[in-house]
Design a protein around this motif. Structure first.
Motif, short mmCIF file in Angstrom:
data_model
loop_
_atom_site.label_atom_id
_atom_site.label_comp_id
_atom_site.label_asym_id
_atom_site.label_seq_id
_atom_site.Cartn_x
_atom_site.Cartn_y
_atom_site.Cartn_z
N VAL A 297 -7.91 -2.63 4.15
CA VAL A 297 -7.01 -3.32 5.08
C VAL A 297 -6.91 -4.78 4.64
CG1 VAL A 297 -6.56 -3.90 7.50
CG2 VAL A 297 -7.71 -1.75 6.92
N ALA A 298 -5.88 -5.07 3.87
CA ALA A 298 -5.74 -6.41 3.31
C ALA A 298 -4.44 -7.09 3.71
CB ALA A 298 -5.83 -6.35 1.79
N SER A 299 -3.64 -6.44 4.55
CA SER A 299 -2.39 -7.04 5.00
C SER A 299 -1.98 -6.37 6.30
CB SER A 299 -1.28 -6.89 3.96
OG SER A 299 -0.80 -5.56 3.94
N ASN A 300 -0.95 -6.92 6.92
CA ASN A 300 -0.44 -6.35 8.16
C ASN A 300 0.09 -4.93 7.96
OD1 ASN A 300 0.29 -6.91 11.04
ND2 ASN A 300 2.33 -6.45 10.28
N LEU A 301 0.43 -4.61 6.72
CA LEU A 301 0.91 -3.26 6.43
C LEU A 301 -0.13 -2.22 6.80
CD1 LEU A 301 2.93 -1.30 5.01
CD2 LEU A 301 1.68 -1.75 2.88
N GLN A 302 -1.38 -2.47 6.42
CA GLN A 302 -2.44 -1.50 6.69
C GLN A 302 -2.99 -1.62 8.11
OE1 GLN A 302 -2.85 -3.71 3.97
NE2 GLN A 302 -1.98 -2.31 2.46
N GLY A 303 -2.96 -2.82 8.71
CA GLY A 303 -3.48 -2.97 10.06
C GLY A 303 -4.20 -4.29 10.26
N GLU A 304 -5.27 -4.24 11.05
CA GLU A 304 -6.00 -5.45 11.42
C GLU A 304 -7.50 -5.21 11.26
OE1 GLU A 304 -4.13 -7.98 12.46
OE2 GLU A 304 -2.25 -6.88 12.81
N ILE A 305 -8.22 -6.29 10.89
CA ILE A 305 -9.68 -6.27 10.88
C ILE A 305 -10.16 -7.16 12.02
CG2 ILE A 305 -11.77 -6.79 9.57
CD1 ILE A 305 -10.16 -6.41 7.00
N VAL A 306 -11.09 -6.64 12.83
CA VAL A 306 -11.65 -7.41 13.95
C VAL A 306 -13.16 -7.45 13.81
CG1 VAL A 306 -9.76 -6.82 15.52
CG2 VAL A 306 -11.77 -5.33 15.40
N ARG A 307 -13.78 -8.40 14.47
CA ARG A 307 -15.24 -8.45 14.51
C ARG A 307 -15.75 -7.40 15.49
NH1 ARG A 307 -16.14 -14.70 15.74
NH2 ARG A 307 -14.24 -14.25 16.95
N PHE A 308 -16.85 -6.75 15.12
CA PHE A 308 -17.36 -5.69 15.98
C PHE A 308 -17.90 -6.29 17.29
CE2 PHE A 308 -21.44 -6.97 14.15
CZ PHE A 308 -22.34 -6.75 15.18
N GLY A 309 -17.86 -5.47 18.33
CA GLY A 309 -18.39 -5.88 19.61
C GLY A 309 -17.55 -6.89 20.35
#
Length: 373
Positions: A297-309
């Motif tokens: 996941v390296a761009s908006n195309l693939q989605g979003e990365i969030v911090r856990f919890g």
């Protein structure tokens, strides 16, 4: 069975998530592949839908004896590469590694996930891997699954030139067109209902989104099921959340191709193959930064990365996705095309072969998913 091979894979068990790579290497690239597994698929894995693992034309040996391991090593010292699953492998696999390094061989590689770094147990795991990783000079390539794995093994002294990004690669779904999607955008969570997978954070995030904005299907079972049912009632989300105890893998793939978003909020996940499955289906993901598959996941195309919890971060990511959801056919097609070029079993097989056949002392190559975004 063939007496010599291009590639020999040493594994603890046959893997549903590695089978597509084996088929791509054999049927796709025409390589002769042997897979040696220390044991058969466990009952727990079978209960998760790991039936009928298909390695294609690859030869498979399960539960070899000590003498069989020695013979397999001796008969295949000329193989292009021997590839071991995990640094801390099972005793039989360590026996194979030791026998291989005592004599002639060409290329030795390891495919490894990160270790779970949480708590005291995480510190002890780091010490164990540090002890077992002292002999990096025997290893020509370390295929590290995810950013965390690359950082961890580099910190133990594995030369950066030997570390290659890697992951788990799945076939595209049998169907990519599931017809028009109607109604509210749909989210899926697929995984065991455990603290490590952290599904309760997703429920908390859903409560922070506008009413009637999403439907969530949670596929899986586990010790948190009852408390999650209580959470759903307490947060007045019963009309928005449905639970599915179990779903066959082919049904999961169809469901992923029909939903608008997959969320994997794990506190830790060595990889998280469901992310690979979603992306191959053209479905974007929200994934925590402690999942190895966040590497895809390296761009908006693939989605979003969030911090856990962080339910607030997931809710914000959901809010951003609302602006473009349901996923359009055009967006889904663009994502599928990227996935087929960058993270398909064929792309991974070509990348693996190129990496293990490079000249000695040549650094590893960029992974296709880092080049094509």
């Amino acid at each position: 069975m063939q007496k010599s091979y291009d590639l020999v894979f040493w594994q603890n068990t046959p893997s549903l998530h590695q089978a597509p790579l084996m088929r791509a290497l054999t049927s796709g690239l025409g390589k002769r592949v042997l897979v040696v597994a220390a044991g058969d698929v466990s009952a727990a894995r079978l209960a998760m839908g790991w039936e009928g693992i298909d390695y294609g034309p690859a030869d498979l040996v399960i539960k070899p004896s000590s003498s069989q391991i020695e013979a397999l090593v001796e008969n295949n010292r000329g193989a292009t590469a021997h590839i071991f699953s995990g640094v801390s492998s099972y005793p039989g696999m360590r026996r194979a590694m030791n026998a291989l390094t005592r004599g002639g061989h060409r290329h030795i590689a390891i495919i490894t996930e990160p270790w779970d770094p949480r708590g005291l147990a995480g510190k002890l795991r780091a010490l164990k891997f540090a002890f077992r990783g002292k002999s990096w000079h025997h290893v020509d390539t370390l295929f590290a699954c995810g950013v965390l794995a690359r950082k961890q093994f580099a910190s133990l002294g594995c030369e950066l030139e030997k570390i290659a990004p890697f992951g788990y690669f799945v076939d595209p779904p049998a169907r990519s067109d599931n017809g028009p999607r109607v109604g509210k955008p749909s989210i899926m969570f697929i995984g065991t209902l455990t603290e490590r997978k952290d599904p309760r954070t997703l429920i908390q995030a859903l409560a922070l989104t506008p009413p009637e904005s999403w439907d969530l299907t949670m596929v899986g079972d586990g010790p948190l099921r009852k408390v999650m049912l209580d959470d759903v009632l307490e947060l007045n989300l019963s009309h928005r959340v449905s639970f599915v105890h179990r779903m066959a893998n082919n049904k999961v793939r169809d469901a992923l191709a029909a939903c608008d978003l997959l969320v994997l909020p794990s506190q830790y996940d060595g990889w998280g193959a469901v992310v690979s499955e979603a992306l191959m289906a053209g479905t974007p993901v929200i994934v925590s930064n402690t999942c190895g598959s966040s590497d895809f996941v390296a761009s908006n195309l693939q989605g979003e990365i969030v911090r856990f919890g962080r339910p607030g971060e997931i809710a914000q990511a959901l809010h951003e996705r609302l602006r473009t959801s349901p996923v359009t056919d055009e967006a889904r097609s663009i994502l599928r095309n990227w996935a087929n070029e960058a993270i398909s079993p064929r792309a991974a097989a070509e990348y693996l072969w190129k990496t293990v056949t490079r000249e000695k002392d040549v650094p590893t190559f960029p992974a296709p998913w880092t080049e094509s975004i």
